[in-house]
Design an enzyme around this catalytic site. Structure first.
Site, PDB file in Angstrom:
ATOM      1  N   ARG A  90       0.806  -1.153  -0.131  1.00 23.82           N
ATOM      2  CA  ARG A  90       0.057  -0.004  -0.107  1.00 23.82           C
ATOM      3  C   ARG A  90       0.917   1.246   0.079  1.00 23.82           C
ATOM      4  NH1 ARG A  90      -2.491   1.878   4.711  1.00 23.82           N
ATOM      5  NH2 ARG A  90      -2.478  -0.241   5.231  1.00 23.82           N
TER       6      ARG A  90
ATOM      7  N   TYR B 109     -15.733  15.566 -16.092  1.00 24.68           N
ATOM      8  CA  TYR B 109     -16.070  14.302 -16.070  1.00 24.68           C
ATOM      9  C   TYR B 109     -17.239  14.264 -14.951  1.00 24.68           C
ATOM     10  CZ  TYR B 109     -15.576   9.216 -15.030  1.00 24.68           C
ATOM     11  OH  TYR B 109     -16.090   7.835 -14.766  1.00 24.68           O
TER      12      TYR B 109
ATOM     13  N   ASP C  21      -6.471  17.685 -15.686  1.00 23.11           N
ATOM     14  CA  ASP C  21      -6.856  16.100 -15.966  1.00 23.11           C
ATOM     15  C   ASP C  21      -6.531  16.003 -17.606  1.00 23.11           C
ATOM     16  OD1 ASP C  21      -8.050  13.907 -16.963  1.00 23.11           O
ATOM     17  OD2 ASP C  21      -9.667  13.887 -15.393  1.00 23.11           O
TER      18      ASP C  21
ATOM     19  N   LYS D 210      -7.938   4.369 -19.300  1.00 25.56           N
ATOM     20  CA  LYS D 210      -8.396   5.159 -20.909  1.00 25.56           C
ATOM     21  C   LYS D 210      -7.354   4.737 -21.742  1.00 25.56           C
ATOM     22  CE  LYS D 210     -11.940   6.009 -18.484  1.00 25.56           C
ATOM     23  NZ  LYS D 210     -12.398   7.586 -18.104  1.00 25.56           N
TER      24      LYS D 210
HETATM   25  C1  LIG Z   1     -12.759   8.220 -17.063  1.00 21.93           C
HETATM   26  C2  LIG Z   1     -12.069   9.736 -16.453  1.00 21.93           C
HETATM   27  C3  LIG Z   1     -11.905   9.757 -15.225  1.00 21.93           C
HETATM   28  C4  LIG Z   1     -12.282   8.595 -14.025  1.00 21.93           C
HETATM   29  O1  LIG Z   1     -11.204   7.858 -14.343  1.00 21.93           O
HETATM   30  P1  LIG Z   1     -11.510   6.202 -13.634  1.00 21.93           P
HETATM   31  O2  LIG Z   1     -10.292   5.250 -14.197  1.00 21.93           O
HETATM   32  O3  LIG Z   1     -12.838   5.792 -14.466  1.00 21.93           O
HETATM   33  O4  LIG Z   1     -11.905   6.194 -12.392  1.00 21.93           O
HETATM   34  C5  LIG Z   1     -11.516  11.004 -14.801  1.00 21.93           C
HETATM   35  N1  LIG Z   1     -11.599  11.840 -15.822  1.00 21.93           N
HETATM   36  C6  LIG Z   1     -11.506  11.833 -17.136  1.00 21.93           C
HETATM   37  C7  LIG Z   1     -11.524  12.864 -18.097  1.00 21.93           C
HETATM   38  C8  LIG Z   1     -12.033  10.334 -17.589  1.00 21.93           C
HETATM   39  O5  LIG Z   1     -12.243  10.245 -18.800  1.00 21.93           O
END
Ligand SMILES: *Cc1c(COP(=O)(O)O)cnc(C)c1O
Length: 405
Positions: free
Chosen positions: A57, A110, A182, A207
């Protein structure tokens, strides 16, 4: 190493101690210590020194390999990996924000983040202002003397709006706030936010970085001194750390990021152009289109325009959405993005406005003007774009869209 195409492959070949040519998977939860003096409770998690693994962890060799790799790709000092993109984002926010602090967030981002900042953060005594971060005056107007963090998403999900990272970094720094970006949709193949002045860059590894739709993960990259505190607060204490197996899958997927992003990007450009010229389509949001309000910025800030787009129809959106699972042969009707296959998903405006985006009346009007009754979000895969356009063409000619009239 100068070129991204070379770096993304060669860095993965860093040798293990036993000369294994690809990274080891180390699933161990705990590590044997050489002596009882090896570990002090006061330093647990404070430093992710790879020579002194104690408990996974806090740090794990396979996860550390991914963290260091992402730190180099993003020009950061270090990185902390999480179990998902949401864990990375919420971990960073809970680490940085205290009662009395103020945070600026995008009006549209998101959905999970929108829900967290409007529901959970205020419960922690954090003041939240939502602004259209593609508009610099709106960002400036939202800043307060006690603003601690400006959080942006560029391009944004699902509207593909662009935020000028360099300009927003300057505005945030003037009031002593950090900027977190992000960059999930851009990926480091297109944009390096830290080089443009951001303090933190975040990815949902789920992603494009993993790229194969088979592992959840998230990461925050930043300066070394900021990452140690984040690791203690968000990874060690909140505990949503990345599993070594997922780190290993993501390290593997990452190696093909450059060729995948090129294929996603050129495919998306062709699909976007096809949709823009289709009579049933009212609007397409894709940074690579000249019609995109952020196109000039995209040319400066992105080396590739990416694989995600959204569009809306003139009419009968809901009926067409219901017909998609039977009409489309190549696109999977599914959430998420950045998979090898093409995905499509319908986001009804009335629903997302109530469940996720807590918009002012003006902002909701702006969203409706852009999204109409609903947006179709498309993650363009690496199939032949001509086949994808043919699939969409047939579905757009279906009775669902043209019958009711
Ligand atoms: C999918 C996504 C998230 C969240 O990510 P997870 O891995 O599903 O928790 C955050 N920001 C963007 C732009 C995303 O496309």
């Amino acid at each position: 190493m100068n070129s991204f195409a070379t770096h993304i492959v060669q860095d993965a070949a860093l040798k293990e101690a036993d000369n294994a040519a690809v990274p080891h998977l180390v699933p161990a939860a705990m590590f044997e210590l050489d002596s009882a003096d090896d570990v002090s409770f006061s330093i647990h998690g404070q430093s992710a020194d790879e020579q002194n693994y104690v408990y996974s962890r806090w740090a794990n060799p396979t996860v550390r390999r991914l963290e260091r790799r992402l730190a180099r790709l993003e020009d950061g000092g270090d990185a902390v990996a999480f179990a998902s993109g949401m864990a990375a984002i919420t971990g960073l926010m809970l680490h940085l924000l205290e009662p009395g602090h103020h945070v600026v967030v995008p009006e549209i981002c998101y959905a999970g983040v929108a829900e967290f900042v409007h529901v959970t953060l205020p419960r922690q005594g954090v003041e939240v202002t939502a602004a259209d971060t593609s508009n610099l005056e709106a960002v400036e107007g939202a800043l307060r003397p006690h603003t601690r963090l400006v959080y942006v998403e560029t391009p944004s999900n699902p509207t593909l709006q662009l935020t000028d990272i360099r300009a927003v970094a300057d505005l945030a720094h003037e009031v002593g706030a950090h900027l977190a970006v992000d960059s999930t949709i851009a990926t480091p193949a297109a944009t390096r936010p830290l080089k443009l002045g951001a303090d933190f860059v975040i990815h949902s590894l789920t992603k494009y970085l993993n790229g194969h739709g088979d592992a959840l993960g998230g990461i925050v990259v930043g300066m070394q001194q900021d990452m140690d505190g984040l690791r203690t607060d968000a990874a060690v204490h909140l505990g949503a750390t990345l599993s070594p197996f997922n780190a290993w899958l993501i390290l593997r997927g990452l190696r093909s990021l450059w060729i995948r992003m090129q294929a996603h990007s050129s495919g998306a450009s062709q699909v976007a152009e096809f949709l823009e010229n289709h009579p049933a389509v009212a609007r397409v949001n894709y940074p690579g289109l000249r019609s995109h309000p952020g196109h000039e910025l995209a040319r400066e800030q992105m080396d590739l325009f990416g694989g995600l787009l959204s569009f809306r129809l003139h009419e009968n959106s809901a009926a067409w959405a219901r017909s998609l699972t039977t009409q489309l042969r190549l696109f999977s009707y599914a959430v998420s993005l950045g998979e090898l296959r093409s995905l499509i998903y319908y986001i009804p405006t009335a629903e997302i406005l109530t469940t996720s985006f807590r918009l002012t009346r003006d902002a909701a009007d702006r969203y409706r003007a852009m999204a109409g009754d609903g947006l179709f979000r498309v993650s363009v895969g690496i199939e032949d774009p001509a086949d994808l356009c043919e699939d969409l063409e047939r579905a757009l000619g279906s009775t669902a869209i043209n019958a009711a009239g």
